[in-house]
Design a protein around this motif. Sequence first.
Motif, mmCIF file in Angstrom:
data_model
loop_
_atom_site.group_PDB
_atom_site.id
_atom_site.type_symbol
_atom_site.label_atom_id
_atom_site.label_comp_id
_atom_site.label_asym_id
_atom_site.label_seq_id
_atom_site.Cartn_x
_atom_site.Cartn_y
_atom_site.Cartn_z
ATOM 1 N N VAL A 168 -8.864 16.652 -6.048
ATOM 2 C CA VAL A 168 -8.016 15.483 -5.581
ATOM 3 C C VAL A 168 -7.797 16.101 -4.064
ATOM 4 O O VAL A 168 -7.416 17.144 -3.549
ATOM 5 N N ARG A 169 -7.623 14.884 -3.219
ATOM 6 C CA ARG A 169 -7.614 15.171 -1.739
ATOM 7 C C ARG A 169 -6.555 13.904 -1.201
ATOM 8 O O ARG A 169 -6.859 12.755 -1.751
ATOM 9 N N VAL A 170 -5.522 14.040 -0.712
ATOM 10 C CA VAL A 170 -4.610 13.027 -0.293
ATOM 11 C C VAL A 170 -4.214 13.109 1.503
ATOM 12 O O VAL A 170 -4.130 14.506 1.816
ATOM 13 N N VAL A 171 -4.557 12.289 1.864
ATOM 14 C CA VAL A 171 -4.611 12.169 3.544
ATOM 15 C C VAL A 171 -3.657 11.231 4.197
ATOM 16 O O VAL A 171 -3.479 10.231 3.502
ATOM 17 N N LEU A 172 -3.139 11.175 5.389
ATOM 18 C CA LEU A 172 -2.569 10.465 6.186
ATOM 19 C C LEU A 172 -3.443 9.964 7.385
ATOM 20 O O LEU A 172 -4.226 10.777 7.621
ATOM 21 N N ALA A 173 -3.637 8.759 7.567
ATOM 22 C CA ALA A 173 -4.872 8.315 8.222
ATOM 23 C C ALA A 173 -4.071 6.933 9.031
ATOM 24 O O ALA A 173 -3.020 6.508 8.688
ATOM 25 N N ASN A 174 -4.761 6.489 9.909
ATOM 26 C CA ASN A 174 -4.694 5.302 10.785
ATOM 27 C C ASN A 174 -5.839 4.177 10.430
ATOM 28 O O ASN A 174 -6.870 4.784 10.484
ATOM 29 N N ASP A 175 -5.766 3.000 10.440
ATOM 30 C CA ASP A 175 -6.859 2.060 10.471
ATOM 31 C C ASP A 175 -7.098 1.593 11.971
ATOM 32 O O ASP A 175 -6.257 2.066 12.916
ATOM 33 N N ALA A 176 -7.808 0.810 12.159
ATOM 34 C CA ALA A 176 -8.383 0.484 13.507
ATOM 35 C C ALA A 176 -7.257 -0.283 14.407
ATOM 36 O O ALA A 176 -7.103 -0.282 15.654
ATOM 37 N N ALA A 177 -6.282 -0.691 13.775
ATOM 38 C CA ALA A 177 -5.140 -1.366 14.265
ATOM 39 C C ALA A 177 -3.799 -0.458 14.675
ATOM 40 O O ALA A 177 -2.697 -0.845 14.731
ATOM 41 N N GLU A 178 -4.049 0.997 14.164
ATOM 42 C CA GLU A 178 -3.180 2.065 14.071
ATOM 43 C C GLU A 178 -1.971 1.771 13.170
ATOM 44 O O GLU A 178 -0.813 2.374 13.447
ATOM 45 N N LEU A 221 -9.875 5.819 -1.611
ATOM 46 C CA LEU A 221 -8.941 4.587 -1.714
ATOM 47 C C LEU A 221 -7.997 4.711 -0.331
ATOM 48 O O LEU A 221 -7.484 5.893 -0.420
ATOM 49 N N PHE A 222 -7.593 3.539 0.144
ATOM 50 C CA PHE A 222 -6.618 3.796 1.336
ATOM 51 C C PHE A 222 -5.594 2.713 1.112
ATOM 52 O O PHE A 222 -6.171 1.527 0.805
ATOM 53 N N VAL A 223 -4.347 2.924 1.082
ATOM 54 C CA VAL A 223 -3.255 2.166 0.765
ATOM 55 C C VAL A 223 -2.414 2.059 2.138
ATOM 56 O O VAL A 223 -1.888 3.161 2.521
ATOM 57 N N GLN A 224 -2.262 0.673 2.845
ATOM 58 C CA GLN A 224 -1.269 0.591 3.882
ATOM 59 C C GLN A 224 0.093 0.988 3.524
ATOM 60 O O GLN A 224 0.712 0.601 2.370
ATOM 61 N N ILE A 225 0.794 1.731 4.151
ATOM 62 C CA ILE A 225 2.045 2.169 3.973
ATOM 63 C C ILE A 225 2.995 2.125 5.416
ATOM 64 O O ILE A 225 2.295 1.666 6.382
ATOM 65 N N ASP A 226 4.344 1.908 5.284
ATOM 66 C CA ASP A 226 4.899 1.973 6.662
ATOM 67 C C ASP A 226 5.570 3.169 7.285
ATOM 68 O O ASP A 226 5.018 4.218 6.645
ATOM 69 N N ARG A 227 5.679 3.144 8.404
ATOM 70 C CA ARG A 227 5.838 4.235 9.227
ATOM 71 C C ARG A 227 6.953 5.315 8.677
ATOM 72 O O ARG A 227 6.818 6.598 8.489
ATOM 73 N N VAL A 228 7.861 4.669 7.912
ATOM 74 C CA VAL A 228 9.067 5.545 7.464
ATOM 75 C C VAL A 228 8.486 6.365 6.234
ATOM 76 O O VAL A 228 8.735 7.540 6.071
ATOM 77 N N PRO A 256 -0.466 2.842 9.638
ATOM 78 C CA PRO A 256 -0.585 3.927 8.830
ATOM 79 C C PRO A 256 -1.133 3.877 7.536
ATOM 80 O O PRO A 256 -0.672 2.642 6.873
ATOM 81 N N VAL A 257 -2.058 4.533 7.029
ATOM 82 C CA VAL A 257 -2.571 4.408 5.533
ATOM 83 C C VAL A 257 -2.557 5.584 4.815
ATOM 84 O O VAL A 257 -2.482 6.815 5.620
ATOM 85 N N VAL A 258 -2.364 5.622 3.567
ATOM 86 C CA VAL A 258 -2.621 7.017 2.795
ATOM 87 C C VAL A 258 -3.873 7.100 1.975
ATOM 88 O O VAL A 258 -4.190 5.948 1.555
ATOM 89 N N GLY A 259 -4.582 8.080 2.275
ATOM 90 C CA GLY A 259 -5.954 7.740 1.195
ATOM 91 C C GLY A 259 -5.910 9.079 0.136
ATOM 92 O O GLY A 259 -5.337 9.876 0.331
ATOM 93 N N VAL A 260 -6.871 8.517 -0.811
ATOM 94 C CA VAL A 260 -6.438 9.197 -2.070
ATOM 95 C C VAL A 260 -8.120 9.163 -2.414
ATOM 96 O O VAL A 260 -8.911 8.336 -2.572
ATOM 97 N N ARG A 261 -8.484 10.397 -2.739
ATOM 98 C CA ARG A 261 -9.890 10.914 -3.601
ATOM 99 C C ARG A 261 -9.410 11.691 -4.923
ATOM 100 O O ARG A 261 -8.778 12.315 -4.819
ATOM 101 N N VAL A 262 -10.059 11.155 -6.014
ATOM 102 C CA VAL A 262 -9.815 12.036 -6.954
ATOM 103 C C VAL A 262 -11.444 11.773 -7.607
ATOM 104 O O VAL A 262 -11.773 11.056 -7.897
ATOM 105 N N GLY A 263 -12.054 13.181 -7.840
ATOM 106 C CA GLY A 263 -13.122 13.177 -8.475
ATOM 107 C C GLY A 263 -14.590 13.081 -7.356
ATOM 108 O O GLY A 263 -14.287 13.452 -6.270
ATOM 109 N N GLY A 264 -15.661 12.646 -7.826
ATOM 110 C CA GLY A 264 -16.855 12.755 -7.193
ATOM 111 C C GLY A 264 -17.343 12.445 -6.053
ATOM 112 O O GLY A 264 -18.511 12.783 -5.649
ATOM 113 N N ASP A 265 -16.722 12.031 -5.013
ATOM 114 C CA ASP A 265 -17.473 11.942 -3.630
ATOM 115 C C ASP A 265 -17.710 13.295 -2.999
ATOM 116 O O ASP A 265 -16.840 14.173 -2.872
#
Length: 78
Positions: free
Chosen positions: A16-26, A44-51, A28-37
Amino acid sequence: MDAITIRQTLLECGEVRVVLANDAAERPVVGVRVGGDVAGNPSLFVQIDRVTMLELERGTIDLSTVLADRCAGITVGA
């Protein structure tokens, strides 16, 4: 697909890995990996708000709440 830049790892435990990231338009997104990579990168990356991003950084909100109630509805698979 646009480039995603990982800013911070919030959790790395076994497959399991969870990261905070930014897309090309800056946005915020949260990234999640469970398993085989092999490289360990989120699949998987999901857009979130700044708060929500700040709450994740502080540990005042959990990932399941973010994914269930706070995501902005844009999901990108890597």
